[in-house]
Structure formats: C-alpha cells, structure tokens
Design a protein around this motif. Structure first.
Motif, PDB file in Angstrom:
ATOM      1  N   LEU A 739      51.331  52.527  47.420  1.00 25.45           N
ATOM      2  CA  LEU A 739      49.905  52.558  47.096  1.00 25.45           C
ATOM      3  C   LEU A 739      49.711  51.888  45.740  1.00 25.45           C
ATOM      4  CD1 LEU A 739      46.988  53.485  47.673  1.00 25.45           C
ATOM      5  CD2 LEU A 739      47.563  55.681  46.602  1.00 25.45           C
ATOM      6  N   THR A 740      49.045  50.721  45.745  1.00 24.64           N
ATOM      7  CA  THR A 740      48.878  49.957  44.513  1.00 24.64           C
ATOM      8  C   THR A 740      47.431  49.505  44.370  1.00 24.64           C
ATOM      9  OG1 THR A 740      49.481  47.889  45.638  1.00 24.64           O
ATOM     10  CG2 THR A 740      51.249  49.098  44.535  1.00 24.64           C
ATOM     11  N   LEU A 741      47.031  49.341  43.125  1.00 20.51           N
ATOM     12  CA  LEU A 741      45.718  48.806  42.790  1.00 20.51           C
ATOM     13  C   LEU A 741      45.942  47.618  41.875  1.00 20.51           C
ATOM     14  CD1 LEU A 741      42.580  49.080  42.868  1.00 20.51           C
ATOM     15  CD2 LEU A 741      42.791  50.496  40.803  1.00 20.51           C
ATOM     16  N   GLN A 742      45.434  46.453  42.280  1.00 21.17           N
ATOM     17  CA  GLN A 742      45.608  45.237  41.498  1.00 21.17           C
ATOM     18  C   GLN A 742      44.260  44.610  41.203  1.00 21.17           C
ATOM     19  OE1 GLN A 742      48.513  43.125  44.093  1.00 21.17           O
ATOM     20  NE2 GLN A 742      49.784  43.011  42.262  1.00 21.17           N
ATOM     21  N   ASP A 792      22.889  10.220  31.995  1.00 19.54           N
ATOM     22  CA  ASP A 792      23.781  10.848  31.032  1.00 19.54           C
ATOM     23  C   ASP A 792      25.018  11.336  31.785  1.00 19.54           C
ATOM     24  OD1 ASP A 792      24.978  12.111  28.972  1.00 19.54           O
ATOM     25  OD2 ASP A 792      23.264  13.333  28.394  1.00 19.54           O
ATOM     26  N   PRO A 793      26.183  10.721  31.585  1.00 22.55           N
ATOM     27  CA  PRO A 793      27.348  11.076  32.411  1.00 22.55           C
ATOM     28  C   PRO A 793      28.099  12.312  31.932  1.00 22.55           C
ATOM     29  CG  PRO A 793      27.922   9.284  30.929  1.00 22.55           C
ATOM     30  CD  PRO A 793      26.467   9.581  30.700  1.00 22.55           C
ATOM     31  N   GLU A 794      27.609  13.013  30.916  1.00 25.15           N
ATOM     32  CA  GLU A 794      28.315  14.210  30.477  1.00 25.15           C
ATOM     33  C   GLU A 794      28.335  15.268  31.586  1.00 25.15           C
ATOM     34  OE1 GLU A 794      26.622  12.439  28.385  1.00 25.15           O
ATOM     35  OE2 GLU A 794      28.116  12.091  26.820  1.00 25.15           O
ATOM     36  N   PHE A 795      29.305  16.160  31.527  1.00 18.40           N
ATOM     37  CA  PHE A 795      29.388  17.230  32.517  1.00 18.40           C
ATOM     38  C   PHE A 795      29.930  18.482  31.845  1.00 18.40           C
ATOM     39  CE2 PHE A 795      33.497  15.085  32.618  1.00 18.40           C
ATOM     40  CZ  PHE A 795      34.404  16.142  32.595  1.00 18.40           C
ATOM     41  N   ARG A 796      29.674  19.604  32.475  1.00 16.94           N
ATOM     42  CA  ARG A 796      30.272  20.863  32.052  1.00 16.94           C
ATOM     43  C   ARG A 796      30.402  21.768  33.268  1.00 16.94           C
ATOM     44  NH1 ARG A 796      29.204  23.676  28.124  1.00 16.94           N
ATOM     45  NH2 ARG A 796      29.383  25.717  29.072  1.00 16.94           N
ATOM     46  N   ALA A 797      31.320  22.710  33.176  1.00 14.73           N
ATOM     47  CA  ALA A 797      31.549  23.652  34.267  1.00 14.73           C
ATOM     48  C   ALA A 797      32.033  24.966  33.676  1.00 14.73           C
ATOM     49  CB  ALA A 797      32.580  23.103  35.249  1.00 14.73           C
ATOM     50  N   SER A 798      31.572  26.039  34.261  1.00 17.89           N
ATOM     51  CA  SER A 798      32.006  27.364  33.843  1.00 17.89           C
ATOM     52  C   SER A 798      31.996  28.260  35.074  1.00 17.89           C
ATOM     53  CB  SER A 798      31.075  27.923  32.760  1.00 17.89           C
ATOM     54  OG  SER A 798      31.578  29.148  32.265  1.00 17.89           O
ATOM     55  N   ALA A 799      33.036  29.065  35.244  1.00 17.62           N
ATOM     56  CA  ALA A 799      33.134  29.882  36.455  1.00 17.62           C
ATOM     57  C   ALA A 799      33.896  31.161  36.164  1.00 17.62           C
ATOM     58  CB  ALA A 799      33.826  29.101  37.570  1.00 17.62           C
ATOM     59  N   LEU A 800      33.602  32.168  36.991  1.00 20.40           N
ATOM     60  CA  LEU A 800      34.272  33.459  36.901  1.00 20.40           C
ATOM     61  C   LEU A 800      34.697  33.874  38.305  1.00 20.40           C
ATOM     62  CD1 LEU A 800      35.019  36.110  35.335  1.00 20.40           C
ATOM     63  CD2 LEU A 800      32.737  36.945  35.958  1.00 20.40           C
ATOM     64  N   ASN A 801      35.971  34.209  38.458  1.00 16.69           N
ATOM     65  CA  ASN A 801      36.495  34.751  39.716  1.00 16.69           C
ATOM     66  C   ASN A 801      37.079  36.131  39.455  1.00 16.69           C
ATOM     67  OD1 ASN A 801      35.834  32.657  41.372  1.00 16.69           O
ATOM     68  ND2 ASN A 801      37.890  31.849  41.600  1.00 16.69           N
ATOM     69  N   VAL A 802      36.705  37.096  40.282  1.00 13.84           N
ATOM     70  CA  VAL A 802      37.215  38.464  40.169  1.00 13.84           C
ATOM     71  C   VAL A 802      37.736  38.888  41.531  1.00 13.84           C
ATOM     72  CG1 VAL A 802      36.659  40.870  39.646  1.00 13.84           C
ATOM     73  CG2 VAL A 802      35.585  39.030  38.323  1.00 13.84           C
ATOM     74  N   ASN A 803      38.880  39.565  41.522  1.00 17.67           N
ATOM     75  CA  ASN A 803      39.473  40.048  42.765  1.00 17.67           C
ATOM     76  C   ASN A 803      40.158  41.384  42.484  1.00 17.67           C
ATOM     77  OD1 ASN A 803      42.330  39.880  44.539  1.00 17.67           O
ATOM     78  ND2 ASN A 803      40.503  39.353  45.677  1.00 17.67           N
ATOM     79  N   VAL A 804      39.785  42.423  43.211  1.00 20.69           N
ATOM     80  CA  VAL A 804      40.392  43.751  43.071  1.00 20.69           C
ATOM     81  C   VAL A 804      40.860  44.191  44.452  1.00 20.69           C
ATOM     82  CG1 VAL A 804      40.080  46.133  42.336  1.00 20.69           C
ATOM     83  CG2 VAL A 804      38.862  44.308  41.138  1.00 20.69           C
ATOM     84  N   VAL A 805      42.144  44.557  44.558  1.00 24.04           N
ATOM     85  CA  VAL A 805      42.726  44.910  45.852  1.00 24.04           C
ATOM     86  C   VAL A 805      43.412  46.270  45.756  1.00 24.04           C
ATOM     87  CG1 VAL A 805      44.354  44.248  47.652  1.00 24.04           C
ATOM     88  CG2 VAL A 805      43.117  42.471  46.384  1.00 24.04           C
ATOM     89  N   LEU A 806      42.974  47.185  46.600  1.00 22.34           N
ATOM     90  CA  LEU A 806      43.682  48.456  46.794  1.00 22.34           C
ATOM     91  C   LEU A 806      44.482  48.328  48.081  1.00 22.34           C
ATOM     92  CD1 LEU A 806      44.086  51.490  45.949  1.00 22.34           C
ATOM     93  CD2 LEU A 806      42.266  52.014  47.585  1.00 22.34           C
ATOM     94  N   ARG A 807      45.795  48.458  47.981  1.00 27.86           N
ATOM     95  CA  ARG A 807      46.682  48.305  49.138  1.00 27.86           C
ATOM     96  C   ARG A 807      47.442  49.610  49.350  1.00 27.86           C
ATOM     97  NH1 ARG A 807      52.048  47.172  50.367  1.00 27.86           N
ATOM     98  NH2 ARG A 807      52.394  45.743  52.114  1.00 27.86           N
ATOM     99  N   TRP A 808      47.296  50.152  50.565  1.00 25.61           N
ATOM    100  CA  TRP A 808      47.964  51.412  50.908  1.00 25.61           C
ATOM    101  C   TRP A 808      48.742  51.207  52.204  1.00 25.61           C
ATOM    102  CZ3 TRP A 808      45.372  56.123  53.597  1.00 25.61           C
ATOM    103  CH2 TRP A 808      46.308  57.174  53.725  1.00 25.61           C
ATOM    104  N   GLU A 809      50.043  51.225  52.101  1.00 30.68           N
ATOM    105  CA  GLU A 809      50.888  51.191  53.292  1.00 30.68           C
ATOM    106  C   GLU A 809      51.093  52.637  53.735  1.00 30.68           C
ATOM    107  OE1 GLU A 809      55.055  49.146  54.906  1.00 30.68           O
ATOM    108  OE2 GLU A 809      54.635  49.218  52.747  1.00 30.68           O
ATOM    109  N   TYR A 810      50.144  53.130  54.506  1.00 28.17           N
ATOM    110  CA  TYR A 810      50.117  54.552  54.843  1.00 28.17           C
ATOM    111  C   TYR A 810      51.192  54.926  55.848  1.00 28.17           C
ATOM    112  CZ  TYR A 810      47.475  52.870  58.913  1.00 28.17           C
ATOM    113  OH  TYR A 810      47.077  52.209  60.057  1.00 28.17           O
TER     114      TYR A 810
END
Length: 863
Positions: A739-742, A792-810
């Motif tokens: 049983l893990t939480l990541q 105007d060829p300038e560019f910018r990028a900003s991003a957020l990724n979130v991942n939470v996994v509860l895994r239970w090998e019951y």
C-alpha cells in the motif's frame, strides 16, 4: 546406562554437518515435503531437507575477498513453484538498511537477488529481488548485462528479522519460467547479496567486475527432477470510473467555464503459455490512467525526443523486439517504438506472443488495433448525451469527453525471429507495419485547416524490415554487430516533406544500415568503432524511432578503464571519442564533427564524480531551415561540464552537475555563451518516507536561428535566447509494502526572445555566414516588409502537471488504484508589447486546467 545409550543414539541419528561450499559450486534443489509458508522465516521443517549453500565471494568493494558476513541459501521445489530461502547473517543487525518502497522501486538497501536462467542459454535470465523490508523487484537480466525491470511476474516473497540478521523467502511460480520438458533439468542459477552500509556486494559465483556476459557465468541449480512446464492462464479484468473537469473547448480557450465528463470503462488483460516456450499476452481496451505523465521538456532542436515507455503491456517482455545496438547506446534504427501505439487514438485490443519456438529459435509478435470516436459537434459547444460507440464499445460516457474529430484507425504490428545456433552467434529478422485502415488522405483534404482536416491526413503509416547479426567471444569481451534496414512510406498526405526538404511520396522506399565492433570487457583498454547510414528517404517513424535521416556517421571511442580501482578510486573510466557526419543525398555536406573527452570516478568513500568536454566543428545544418532543402552553416562550439553524486546509502542523497559553453566567432556572428545546471536531492528521514526534488535550469543561446521564409527565396534568421526552468517534486509514503501513496508535481517555465535579425537569399541552396545580412526587426502589418506576417516572434510557456497515485495490492496480483491528475498551462500572451522575458509563471493560475479523478479496480485470476 540408559542415558548414555540415548546420547549415543542421538549422535548417530544427528545429520552430519555439510562441508562449506565454495563460490561457483552447484546449488542442489530438493523436492519440498510440503510448501513452506512464505513469511520470510527460513525456520520451518519443510526447509530441513534442503542442503545449505554458503559459498560466496565479494565482487565489491574488495573483489575476490571473503564476505564480511555469512549467507546461507536453500532451494526447494514442487510441481508448480521454485522456493528459495536465504538467511543473511549480520553481526550488527541494528545497521541493516531496510527502507520501504513501491514494487520495483525499492531504495538502495540490504537486499537478496536470485537470478534464474531456466533455459540455460547464457543470454537472458529472470531476476527476483527482495530487500530487507520485503519490497519485491523483478526483471530480466539481459545478455548485455543490463537489468530491465520492465518485465513483471506475479510471485510471492517476504523478509523477516531475527537477532542475528535477516532472512528472505522467494516463491517463484514455474509458470513464470521457461524450460524444456525433460526428466532432469539444470538451471543457470545465482544469488547476490547487498550489505548497503558497506556497499558490499557478494555473489555465489565469481564474476570479475571487468567481465561481461554475467548470465553466461551463472552457476548451476541441479536436482530438479520430474518437472513439466506449467501452463499459466491468468486473467486480470478491470473496472474504472473516471471524471474530468476541463474547459469546454479542446484548445482550452477560454479557460472557463469548465464541464464535467464522467466516463466508465471495462477491460481485461490475459496471459497464458502455449507449449513449453511461448507466452501469449493480450489486452482488450487497456487503461493506463495510473501511469505517470511524461516530463515537460523544452525542445528547440530539430529532432524528436525519445521518451521512455511506461505502460505495463508495452514494457513487459519486449527485450526480444529491441534492435541491436552498441553498449550503452540506443539503436539508431529502432524498428518498433511502442510509444507510437495508442497516444493519438485509444487501443481497442492488443496481443503479444513471444518465446522459444525451437532449439535456438525465438520468435515474437505484437499486434495492436487503435480506433476511436469523435463527438461530431462544434468544438466550443460539445454534445453532452451519453452514447455507446462501436469504435469504443467498452466505454460509456458523454460525447463531450471525446475529441471533436475521430482519430485515425490504424493497425500496428511487429514480428521478430531470432536464431541462436550457439552461445556466441545470433541472427535476427524484424518486420514492422503501421497501416492506416481509413480511406487515404486526398490532396484537397490535406490542404484544409486544422479544425476540419481529417486526422488521417496527419498520421504516418508505413512498413519496415531489418536483418541483423551479432557475434561475441566466449568471454564476452569482444563483439561485432550489424543491421540492414529498409522502409516503405505510406499514409498521411499524398506528399510529405521531411525536415531536410526530402519529399516522401506514398510507396517511397528507404535504406539504412549500421554496424559496430569493439572490446567492451577487460581492462585497461577498450575500443569501439561505429558506422551508421540512413538514406534520405529512410523513414521508420511510423512504428519505430529514427532520430534523423540523410546521414552517414563514423565514430571511434577509446577507453581506459579500471573497474577494480586504483589508488584513491574504487573504479574509473577515461574516454576519448571522435565522430563525423555527412549527408547521403549526393551533396556530401558535412553535418558535423565532434571530439570529446569524458571521465568517471568513484572514490573509496563511494562518491562519484566526472568531467566531460566536447568540441563541435563548423557544420552544415540541413534541418534548420525546415522543409526547404536549404543547408545553413552553423558555427563551431565548445562545451565543458562536471557532475557529482554522493553516497546513495545515506539518509540525504544528492547529485548534480553544471556545464557551460560558447560558440566561436563565424563571419558576422559573434561568440555566444550558454550554460545550464541540474540536480537532485533525495531525503529519506524514515523507512516509509521519501522526498525527491529535481531541478534543471538552462540558459540556452543560439546565433542565427531560422525564424521564417517569405516564399520568394529569402529567409529570416535571428539570435535566440531561450532560458528554461523545471522543478519536479516527488513524495512517496509507504503505508505497507503493498500500500503506497505517491505524489508528483512538475512546474515548468520557459521563454524565448529573438534579437539581431538577419536575412539571406541563397542562390545555390546553401546559406553561408557571409550570406547573412543584418536587418531590422519585422514590423507586423507593414506591407513594405516581406516578413510583416511574422509579427513579434517571442514566445513563452508555463505549465503545471500534478499526479497523485494510491496503489493498494489488496491480494497478490490484484490492485486498486485511486489517481488524481491536474494539467494546467499558461494562456497565450495577450498583453501589450512582447511577452514578459521572465521565468515567472505570470498567468499560470488563469490558464486552462483539467482535473481528473480515476478509480481503477483490477482482479487477478489464475489457475
């Protein structure tokens, strides 16, 4: 007198102590009188008949020395299971390192590994490991001495403590192994123990650190009688419920309001054995929602990034499909790259057959069918009604959860046959196919806007075939390999233009080849030579991975190695390399030459460090002015970097590095410097907790990068500064070994600013440094400026990724996942003037976001 007779009888009946075994002595397995309870304690009477093997030798840090602690191994078997019991004595049990972790992800710790070459061909072995906390790891130990943890099996194991150390029990199903149907069997077999606090590694067979071919050097497991291959039949049906909160339009604009898309799906995975050597895996409507998202990377090069595969179906048992490659390098002509399958369309069904089809012959086959439905409505107002679709019959959800346009229907296939007439030679043939099952894209359809152009106009299809051969010396030190490759381009638009301007028509053929030879083992000197050839029309990227085409390469590497160490070092490597690239289109343009020096050292205190230096000479870049066929001259550059890594057995572990370089002056182009740094900190304050922080910062810079063309033979260039910052936090909480939480969160930010604009109109398809003429920044909307549409060829990028996994090998093999993900991106800049030249995520909180909650329940059934 009676007491004396009793003592004499006891002495006569007592078992005679077995003589100590030596490293390399065979293990002897005995049939289990009854299955032992797998609790980690090798104390039950069931273990008593098994002889003890205690012959071990150090491999690290003092190669050939006696182990500092005693290790005892016993082996039992019955008709369905191989049992291994290990007692790891330790005179300082309080210092045993036993951190918890997720399956196949145990931190560095005290551990026991069992390696089984059940076919005993000396090429591939099954690997099983249990650390002192009971965390299990499995994988395949390949002929190249690499451990691939992609392979997974359902097996049981446990660890336990006792006052004088710790012990472990392995219960390995025979259905997970491959072996012949004979009355008496002998397996290749080895046991490895790690004492983490000393970094000590001990083996049951002597394998020098400078040797290659570990599988071929394993000892023997004898005494296996009356065993027959066990036919496995495993089913793993799943049920998932997913709900996503996302912007109404697929492009995320506007970011609000958001709509809720609940989706339910069912599917099943199957695994069975066919005969004694073949394994069949199949999946219907697979779901990989628990798999972590790819890392966000800024890619301003003209080459595709090779991302790792993370989906279990495509990682398990795929070693047979790997194209041959030199040591520590990926194949330059990889025929099957599983990431092509299912990323732009759902997988309806897939199957994989692999294994031994006869003496010396291995075969493999992968088949995957991808298709999907579209919602058929306007992008900004998708329909919300629930509907089953024949393209996705195992899914129930609103049509708004589907893309606007239905994805292209394709069939992917890969087949390989590998013949190994002896332990030193192997030859193989591979064929792959990515076939478009929809009507071909017409020229009129290819010219439509993105919003209405059929998806079949934007996908690749094609066939590829290759033949390869490899030989090695008996000790594994010297090797030679070669591969020849052919491709046929299909699908997509009627004419496809590659980055270097090559025009691909449907049915066009391409050719490639590569070869390598050298000494990869032994010391102190090792040498390698590589050659690669890709014709202009070689195209493997419909189902494989090919970094570039229209290139020929020659490379030579000389290494001085001391795996056994010298002076203050446990080991070190010094390398000198040189390579040259040129086009194969008849022009013979120099695509680049590089010289480099590399080093790697491990101190006696177990820290690592190294420094590298690279010199790139002036070259022609045939991909920079994309799809034009124009070659642009690029300046020479130099780069230096150093890195370090601390002792990974400590509570706090850190590694990192930094590098800096500069381009050289070239005609009107002044030198430009660039630098970057990256690092990682891992903190394990408790056996159940791990926090990891990864950071990377790049201050990138290029002279005269291509910006655009005016359509009349003139090309616009500009200097580019493009810094990028990435911060990734990973948190793991292990509630129990099953049983893990990541948690995972990555924040990425980058921007690019152009300056020092230049223009060139090459008369002969080549842009030299002297052809670059300074010019003013383009003015949007000025009809007198041929590049007024650039703006105007300038560019910018900003991003957020979130991942939470509860895994239970019951239950063994049965798993419950609860997954939360969030992906958010900064909206396009609409403020006055150019976008902010800052890595601060200015408007990330206001950008479009998608939140998803997934519950996936899998049940493992076998017989």
């Amino acid at each position: 007198m009676t007491a004396l007779r009793s003592l004499l009888a006891a002495a006569l009946l007592a078992p005679v102590a077995a003589a100590p075994s030596a490293p390399g002595d065979p293990f002897t397995a005995v049939r289990a009188p009854e299955p032992p309870a797998i609790d980690g304690r090798v104390e039950e009477p069931a273990w008593d008949p098994a002889p003890v093997h205690d012959g071990f030798v150090q491999r690290f840090p003092d190669e050939g020395a006696e182990p500092t602690e005693r290790t005892e191994v016993r082996v039992l078997y019955d008709d369905r299971t191989l049992y291994v019991g290990v007692v790891a004595h330790d005179r300082r049990p309080g210092e045993i390192q036993r951190p918890l972790g997720r399956r196949d992800g145990a931190p560095y710790s005290d551990a026991i590994s069992v390696v089984v070459d059940s076919v005993r061909d000396g090429r591939t072995a099954f690997y099983f490991e249990i650390n002192a906390a009971g965390v299990q790891t499995d994988g395949l130990l390949l002929e190249s001495d690499e451990l691939s943890t992609d392979w997974d099996a359902v097996w049981d194991g446990a660890a336990a403590s006792f006052p004088g150390g710790w012990s472990a029990e392995f219960a390995i199903p025979l259905s997970a192994l491959r072996f012949a149907d004979r009355e008496e069997l002998v397996f290749g077999f080895g046991v490895r123990r790690v004492l983490a606090r000393r970094h000590e590694e001990v083996l049951s067979v002597r394998i020098p650190r400078n040797a290659k071919g570990e599988v071929a050097r394993l000892g023997a497991l004898q005494g296996l009688r009356g065993l027959h291959p066990v036919r496995a039949f495993e089913l793993a049906p799943y049920l998932s419920a997913r709900t996503s909160l996302r912007p109404r339009a697929s492009d995320g604009a506007p970011a609000t309001p958001r709509i809720l898309d609940p989706v339910g799906e069912v599917g099943v995975d199957l695994r069975t054995t066919l005969g004694s050597g073949l394994s069949l895996q199949a999946t219907v409507n697979p779901d990989f929602g628990q798999v972590e998202a790819d890392e966000i990377i800024q890619n301003l090069s003209t080459f595709e990034i090779l991302f790792p595969e993370k989906r279990p179906f495509f990682t398990q048992g795929m070693d047979l499909f790997e194209s041959p490659s030199p040591p520590n390098r990926s194949s330059p002509q990889q025929l099957f790259y599983s990431r092509r399958v299912g990323l732009d369309a759902p997988i309806l069904a897939a199957a994989k057959l692999s294994g031994k089809a006869g003496d010396g012959l291995q075969i493999g086959l992968v088949e995957a069918f991808v298709t999907g439905a579209g919602n058929g409505g306007p992008d900004g107002d998708p329909p919300r009604d629930l509907r089953f679709h024949p393209e996705q019959p195992f899914r129930l959800g609103p049509r708004s959860a589907l893309p606007t346009l239905a994805p292209a229907t394709r069939n992917f296939a890969a087949a390989v046959a590998r013949w190994r007439p002896g332990p030193l030679v192997n030859a193989g043939a591979t064929a792959t196919s990515a076939l478009l099952l929809d009507p071909p894209c017409t020229e009129a359809e290819a010219g439509l806007d993105d919003e209405v152009r059929p998806t079949r106009c934007d996908v690749r299809a094609g066939n590829a075939i290759a033949a390869d051969a490899a030989v090695r010396t008996r000790d594994g030190e010297w090797y030679a390999l070669a591969q020849v490759t052919g491709s046929q381009s299909l699908g997509g638009p009627p004419v496809r233009v590659l980055a270097d301007g090559t025009r691909l028509l449907r049915g066009d053929l391409g050719f490639g080849a590569h070869a390598a030879a050298g000494r990869r083992g032994g010391e102190p000197w090792r040498i390698e030579a590589h050659w690669e050839y890709e014709s202009p029309k070689l195209d493997l990227n419909a189902s494989g991975y090919q970094r570039t085409q229209n290139e020929q390469l020659g490379r030579a590497i000389l290494r001085r190695v001391r795996p056994g160490g010298s002076g203050p070092f446990h080991s070190y490597v010094l390398a000198l390399g040189a390579e040259s690239r040129w086009t194969t289109d008849g022009r013979g343009l120099d695509r680049g030459a590089r010289l480099w020096l590399a080093s790697e050292f491990q101190l006696r205190s177990f820290q690592w460090f190294g420094c590298n230096a690279f010199l790139d000479l002036v070259r022609w870049d045939v991909r920079e002015v994309v799809e034009s066929g124009v070659a642009a001259r690029r300046p020479a550059s130099v780069l230096g970097e150093c890195w370090f890594s601390s002792d990974r057995s400590r509570v706090l572990f850190a590694e990192g590095g930094a590098g800096a370089g500069t381009t050289f002056e070239a005609g009107p182009l002044a030198p430009m410097g660039y630098w970057g740094t990256s690092g990682r900190v891992v903190f394990r304050p408790h056996a159940r907790l791990e926090t990891r922080l990864d950071g990377r910062f790049d201050w990138s810079g290029w002279r005269a990068r291509y910006v655009d063309a005016d359509g009349a033979g003139s090309y616009l260039f500009a200097d580019l500064r493009a810094p990028a910052l990435s911060l990734t936090l990973r948190q793991q909480v292990v509630l129990s070994r099953r049983l893990t939480l990541q948690g995972y969160a990555q924040l990425f930010s980058a921007h690019g600013r152009y300056g020092a604009f230049r223009e060139a109109a090459p008369p002969d398809g080549r842009i030299r440094f002297s052809d670059l003429r300074p010019r003013a920044r383009p003015i949007a909307g000025d009809p007198a400026d041929p590049f007024e549409f650039v703006g105007d060829p300038e560019f910018r990028a900003s991003a957020l990724n979130v991942n939470v996994v509860l895994r239970w090998e019951y239950r063994l093999g049965s798993t419950l996942y609860v997954v939360y993900t969030r992906s958010q991106a900064e909206p396009e800049w609409e403020g006055p003037g150019p976008a902010p030249a800052s890595l601060r995520p200015w408007a990330l909180a206001d950008g479009p976001a998608t939140d998803t909650l997934l519950v996936k329940w899998t049940v493992f059934l076998d017989r």
